[in-house]
Write a protein that holds these residues in place. Structure first.
Motif, short mmCIF file in Angstrom:
data_model
loop_
_atom_site.label_atom_id
_atom_site.label_comp_id
_atom_site.label_asym_id
_atom_site.label_seq_id
_atom_site.Cartn_x
_atom_site.Cartn_y
_atom_site.Cartn_z
N GLY A 325 0.82 -1.20 0.00
CA GLY A 325 0.00 0.00 0.00
C GLY A 325 0.86 1.26 0.00
N TYR A 326 1.93 1.25 0.79
CA TYR A 326 2.86 2.39 0.78
C TYR A 326 3.46 2.60 -0.60
CZ TYR A 326 2.97 3.24 5.82
OH TYR A 326 2.65 3.57 7.10
N MET A 327 3.86 1.51 -1.23
CA MET A 327 4.47 1.62 -2.57
C MET A 327 3.49 2.23 -3.55
SD MET A 327 6.36 -2.09 -2.79
CE MET A 327 6.92 -2.87 -1.28
N PHE A 328 2.24 1.80 -3.51
CA PHE A 328 1.24 2.37 -4.41
C PHE A 328 0.93 3.82 -4.06
CE2 PHE A 328 0.17 -2.08 -5.51
CZ PHE A 328 0.17 -1.94 -6.89
N MET A 329 0.99 4.15 -2.78
CA MET A 329 0.81 5.54 -2.40
C MET A 329 1.92 6.39 -3.02
SD MET A 329 -0.12 7.10 1.34
CE MET A 329 1.41 6.70 2.15
N GLY A 330 3.16 5.85 -3.02
CA GLY A 330 4.28 6.57 -3.60
C GLY A 330 4.12 6.79 -5.09
N VAL A 331 3.87 5.70 -5.85
CA VAL A 331 3.73 5.87 -7.29
C VAL A 331 2.45 6.60 -7.64
CG1 VAL A 331 5.16 3.87 -7.84
CG2 VAL A 331 2.69 3.55 -7.53
N GLY A 332 1.43 6.53 -6.76
CA GLY A 332 0.19 7.24 -7.02
C GLY A 332 0.33 8.74 -6.92
N VAL A 333 1.19 9.24 -6.03
CA VAL A 333 1.40 10.69 -5.92
C VAL A 333 2.44 11.17 -6.92
CG1 VAL A 333 0.75 10.68 -3.49
CG2 VAL A 333 3.17 10.51 -4.12
N GLY A 334 2.97 10.27 -7.73
CA GLY A 334 3.95 10.66 -8.74
C GLY A 334 5.39 10.49 -8.31
N PHE A 414 14.30 5.32 5.49
CA PHE A 414 14.51 6.25 4.39
C PHE A 414 13.48 6.08 3.29
CE2 PHE A 414 18.76 5.54 6.29
CZ PHE A 414 19.01 6.85 6.71
N SER A 415 13.16 4.83 2.94
CA SER A 415 12.22 4.62 1.83
C SER A 415 10.79 4.97 2.22
CB SER A 415 12.31 3.17 1.34
OG SER A 415 12.04 2.25 2.39
N LYS A 416 10.37 4.57 3.43
CA LYS A 416 9.01 4.89 3.85
C LYS A 416 8.85 6.40 4.08
CE LYS A 416 7.18 2.09 6.83
NZ LYS A 416 6.83 1.43 8.12
N ASP A 417 9.88 7.02 4.66
CA ASP A 417 9.80 8.46 4.91
C ASP A 417 9.71 9.24 3.61
OD1 ASP A 417 10.27 10.96 6.68
OD2 ASP A 417 11.86 11.09 5.16
N GLU A 418 10.41 8.78 2.57
CA GLU A 418 10.35 9.52 1.31
C GLU A 418 8.95 9.49 0.73
OE1 GLU A 418 12.57 9.84 -3.03
OE2 GLU A 418 13.19 8.30 -1.61
N ILE A 419 8.28 8.34 0.83
CA ILE A 419 6.90 8.26 0.33
C ILE A 419 6.00 9.21 1.10
CG2 ILE A 419 4.88 6.76 0.17
CD1 ILE A 419 6.80 4.47 -0.49
N LEU A 420 6.11 9.19 2.42
CA LEU A 420 5.28 10.08 3.24
C LEU A 420 5.62 11.55 2.97
CD1 LEU A 420 5.25 8.12 6.62
CD2 LEU A 420 3.38 8.37 4.99
N ALA A 421 6.91 11.85 2.80
CA ALA A 421 7.31 13.23 2.55
C ALA A 421 6.78 13.72 1.21
CB ALA A 421 8.84 13.35 2.59
N MET A 422 6.85 12.87 0.17
CA MET A 422 6.33 13.27 -1.14
C MET A 422 4.82 13.42 -1.11
SD MET A 422 8.99 13.68 -3.05
CE MET A 422 9.70 14.34 -1.52
#
Length: 659
Positions: A325-334, A414-422
Motif C-alpha cells: 500500500g505504501y508503494m502504491f501511495m508513492g507511485v500514485g502521488v507521482g 529512508f524509503s518509507k519516509d520519502e513516500i510520506l514526505a512526497m
C-alpha cells in the motif's frame, strides 16, 4: 548497445534451464537432491552474475532518450499488430532484475535446508526456477504482451507453489483462490491492452509512451479508463483492496515460497507496472489519485488486521499487503522513484522476516515432532523465549523489524519516509494528500506496534513450547542462517540508495531512474519541501516508530500469554480483527454463494441438465432412436415388398423429373 547488455537474454534462460533439468529429475531421479540443489541454486547465482554485468553496462553507458531493446524474434506479425519477443533494458528494468535475481538466489539457498526432507524436493526447485523465469520476463519485457506472459506465468507458478502440498485440501484450495482472484484483476490488464492498441496502434512500451502525449488528452476519458484498467490488474497481482484476500491464504505454501512471492517477485509486479507506465498515469490525475488512495487505505486496513493475528506468517502476510500500500501511495502521488526505492528495501527486510520465521517454524516443527505433539508450529502463542535457542535468527529478525518499523539508520526509514514526505508535499496542491499522509502515518505507527508484538511473543518472555520440547530447539543450519545474514546487511545499508535531500549524497536512485520517469515530469507538480519541513517530517517519523515500538514493549506482557491450547477465545474488537474484519465472510455471502446458487439452479439444472443434456444430448439420441425405429418397421424381409417400394419410388422420381 553495449556488448554486455546483449547478454541480458541469458539472465532469463538460465532459470528456465534449471526448471527443465530439475523438472526432469523429479521424474527420473527424485532422490538426486545434491544435483537438484546445485542446479537450482547455480542457475540463479549465474543469472545474478550476468545481471550485474548487464547493469554495469547500463551504468557505464546509460541509455538516453531510448532504452536498449533486444529483439529476439517476431512473435505476432498480424497486419498492423506487430509484436516482437523483445527485451527492454533500462535503469528501471536493471533495478528490478537485480532485486529479483539477488533475493531469489538467497531464497533458493535457504530452501536447501528448509525443504531437505520433503519428498517433492526436485519438483519444488523446478517450480521455484520457473517462477523466477517468468518474473524476469515480466520485468524485462519490451511490450505489454511480453510483460503479460510473465504476469500470467507468475500467476501459474504461484498456484503451483502455494498448493505445493496439494494432498492437503485447504492448501490446494489456497492455491486455487490465488489463481482465481488474480484472473479477476488480469481481466483489467487485458482490457487495457485492447484499449491501448486501439488508440495507439502499438503495444510496445517505447512507441506507446512516446505517442501518448500526442494521442491522449490529459485527464481525458480514454487515458483514465486505460490506467484504471491497468490498476485493476495491479490490485489483483499486488493484493490491494478489494482483491487482497488471496495473499494471506498463500501462506499455505512452504515458507521460502512466501518469501519469494512477498519480497522480490509476484506481488511487486503491480508497483512495477505503474512505475513503467508512469507517463500514462501522470496524464490521468484521477487514476493516480485512485492509486494513491487505494494504497493508503490498504496500508492502514491491513495493518489493523496484523495487530491481532497469531500465526507468525499471517502477521507478515498482512504486513506485506500494508507495505505494498505504501508503494502504491508513492507511485500514485507521482513519486515513482520513491515507490521503487521502497520496493527495493522491502525486498531485503521482508525476505529476512519470512526466512527468519521459516527458521523458527523449522525449529518448532522438529521439536513438536520429536515429542509427538501436533500443536501449530506457526502460532506465536506456542513460541516465546526463542532468542536463547536461536540467537542469530532473533538478532537478524530484529534488524528487519527495526527496518520495517522505520527506525532511523535502517533502510525502511529512508524509503518509507520519502513516500510520506512526497505525499505531504503534494498536499500543497490539494488537501486530500494531507489526508493520505495522515493515513500513512497511522499505518506506520501500527506497523511498528505489530512487528514489535511479533518479536516479543516469538523471542522474548518465557518459553511456551513445553519443557520436553525445549531440549530439541536449536538454531537453523548455516545453509539457512547464511542467507539471513546477507539480507540483514541489505536491510541496513540499502537505505543509502536514495537518502533524503537534506543529507549529503542524497537521491542517487532518483537520479538513476530519471531517464525512465522524465516523461511524466511535465504532468506533475514539482515536489519541493523546505529543509526545515523535511527535518520536521524526519523527526516525526522517528517519533512514530519509537511510539509504536515502546508502546508494544510496555503494553504487551509476553509472560502472561498462554499457549494456544489454553488461550481464551477473543471477543469484541479483538475478535473482529482476528477474523480480518470478516471480509472473506462478506465476499462469501455477497459473491460466492450467489454464484454457486445461480450455477446450481440455473446453469446446472436448467442449462446443463435441461437444455444440454435433455434437449441436445438426450433429445438427439431419442430422435435418432425414433428414426431408427421407423426405418426398422420398413424392414419386413420380403423381396416383393422391397420391389414394390422400389418401383413406387422410381415412379415418383420420374414424375418429378418430367414435370
Amino acid at each position: 548497445m553495449p556488448a554486455s547488455v546483449g547478454w541480458v537474454w541469458l539472465v532469463i534462460v538460465l532459470p528456465f534451464l534449471g526448471f527443465l533439468v530439475n523438472g526432469t529429475l523429479s521424474f527420473v531421479r527424485p532422490d538426486a537432491k545434491r544435483v537438484v540443489s546445485a542446479v537450482g541454486v547455480g542457475v540463479l547465482a549465474l543469472s545474478f552474475v550476468v545481471a550485474l554485468v548487464v547493469t554495469g553496462g547500463v551504468v557505464a553507458h546509460p541509455p538516453h532518450g531510448h532504452p536498449y531493446v533486444l529483439t529476439l524474434w517476431s512473435w505476432m506479425p498480424a497486419g498492423s499488430l506487430q509484436i516482437d519477443a523483445a527485451l527492454q533494458v533500462d535503469q528501471l528494468s536493471t533495478v528490478m532484475m537485480l532485486v529479483v535475481t539477488g533475493i531469489s538466489t538467497l531464497i533458493h539457498i535457504f530452501s536447501i535446508g528448509y525443504m531437505r526432507e520433503d519428498p517433492g524436493y526436485p519438483r519444488y526447485f523446478a517450480y521455484l526456477n520457473l517462477f523466477v523465469f517468468f518474473m524476469l520476463i515480466l520485468v524485462l519485457g519490451a511490450s505489454f504482451p511480453v510483460m503479460f506472459v510473465g504476469w500470467e506465468g507468475v500467476g501459474l507458478c504461484s498456484y503451483l507453489l502455494i498448493g505445493f502440498w496439494y494432498e492437503n485440501k485447504p492448501f490446494a484450495d489456497a492455491g486455487k483462490k490465488a489463481f482465481i482472484m488474480n484472473r479477476i484483476g488480469d481481466f483489467g490488464f487485458l482490457v487495457a491492452m485492447f484499449m491501448i492498441f486501439h488508440a495507439t496502434g502499438s503495444l510496445s512500451f517505447v512507441t506507446v509512451f512516446e505517442e501518448a502525449p500526442q494521442l491522449f488528452a490529459v485527464g481525458g476519458t480514454t487515458i483514465t479508463l486505460i490506467t484504471l484498467a491497468l490498476f485493476m490488474g495491479c490490485t489483483g497481482k499486488s493484493a490491494q483492496i478489494p482483491l487482497f484476500t488471496w495473499l494471506p491464504d498463500a501462506m499455505a505454501g512452504p515458507t521460502p515460497v512466501s518469501a519469494l512471492i512477498h519480497a522480490a517477485t509476484m506481488v511487486t509486479a503491480g508497483v512495477y507496472l505503474v512505475a513503467r507506465a508512469n507517463v500514462l498515469f501522470a496524464m490521468a490525475p484521477v487514476s493516480s489519485l485512485v492509486v494513491a488512495a487505494t494504497g493508503a487505505a490498504t496500508a492502514l486496513f491491513a495493518a489493523t488486521i496484523a495487530v491481532k493475528q497469531w500465526d507468525i506468517k499471517k502477521v507478515l502476510a498482512y504486513s506485506t499487503i500494508s507495505q505494498l500500500g505504501y508503494m502504491f501511495m508513492g507511485v500514485g502521488v507521482g513519486a515513482y522513484a520513491a515507490g521503487i526505492f521502497h520496493l527495493t528495501t522491502h525486498a531485503f527486510f521482508k525476505a529476512l522476516l519470512f526466512l527468519g520465521s521459516g527458521s523458527v517454524i523449522h525449529a518448532l516443527h522438529h521439536a513438536f515432532h520429536a515429542t509427538h505433539r501436533h500443536d501449530d508450529a506457526q502460532d506465536m502463542r506456542n513460541m516465546g523465549g526463542l532468542r536463547r535457542y536461536m540467537p542469530w535468527t532473533a538478532a537478524l529478525m530484529w534488524i528487519a523489524t527495526l527496518a520495517i518499523a522505520g527506525v532511523p539508520g535502517f533502510s525502511g526509514f529512508f524509503s518509507k519516509d520519502e513516500i510520506l514526505a512526497m505525499t505531504f508535499a503534494r498536499g500543497q496542491e490539494a488537501g486530500v494528500f494531507y489526508v493520505l499522509w495522515i493515513v500513512g502515518a497511522v499505518a506506520a505507527l501500527l506497523t511498528a506496534f505489530y512487528m514489535t508484538r511479533m518479536m516479543l511473543y516469538t523471542f522474548h518472555g518465557p518459553t511456551r513450547t513445553g519443557e520436553e520440547e525445549e531440549r530439541h530447539l536449536h538454531e537453523a543450519p548455516w545453509v539457512m542462517t547464511g542467507p539471513l545474514l546477507f539480507l540483514g546487511i541489505g536491510s541496513v545499508v540499502a537505505g543509502v540508495l536514495n537518502l533524503p535531500a537534506v543529507l549529503p549524497g542524497s537521491g542517487w536512485l532518483h537520479h538513476f531512474l530519471e531517464p525512465v520517469t522524465e516523461g511524466s515530469t511535465a504532468y506533475l507538480p514539482e515536489f519541493h519541501l523546505a529543509s526545515a519541513t523535511e527535518w520536521a517530517l524526519l523527526g516525526l517519523a522517528t517519533l512514530i516508530a519509537a511510539a509504536g515500538i515502546l508502546g508494544a514493549w510496555n503494553f504487551l506482557k509476553p509472560a502472561l500469554l498462554q499457549p494456544a491450547s489454553l488461550a481464551t477465545p477473543e471477543s469484541g474488537l479483538q475478535r473482529i480483527l482476528l477474523r480480518k474484519w470478516y471480509v472473506d465472510e462478506i465476499y462469501d455471502a455477497l459473491v460466492i454463494r450467489p454464484i454457486m446458487w445461480l450455477s446450481e439452479r440455473t446453469f446446472w439444472k436448467v442449462v446443463d441438465v435441461g437444455v444440454i443434456d435433455g434437449v441436445l444430448v438426450n433429445g438427439s439420441a431419442k430422435t435418432a432412436r425414433a428414426v431408427g425405429w421407423i426405418g426398422s418397421r420398413l424392414q419386413s424381409g420380403r423381396v416383393a415388398t422391397y420391389v414394390f417400394f422400389f418401383v413406387l419410388g422410381s415412379i415418383l422420381v420420374l414424375r418429378a423429373l418430367l414435370r
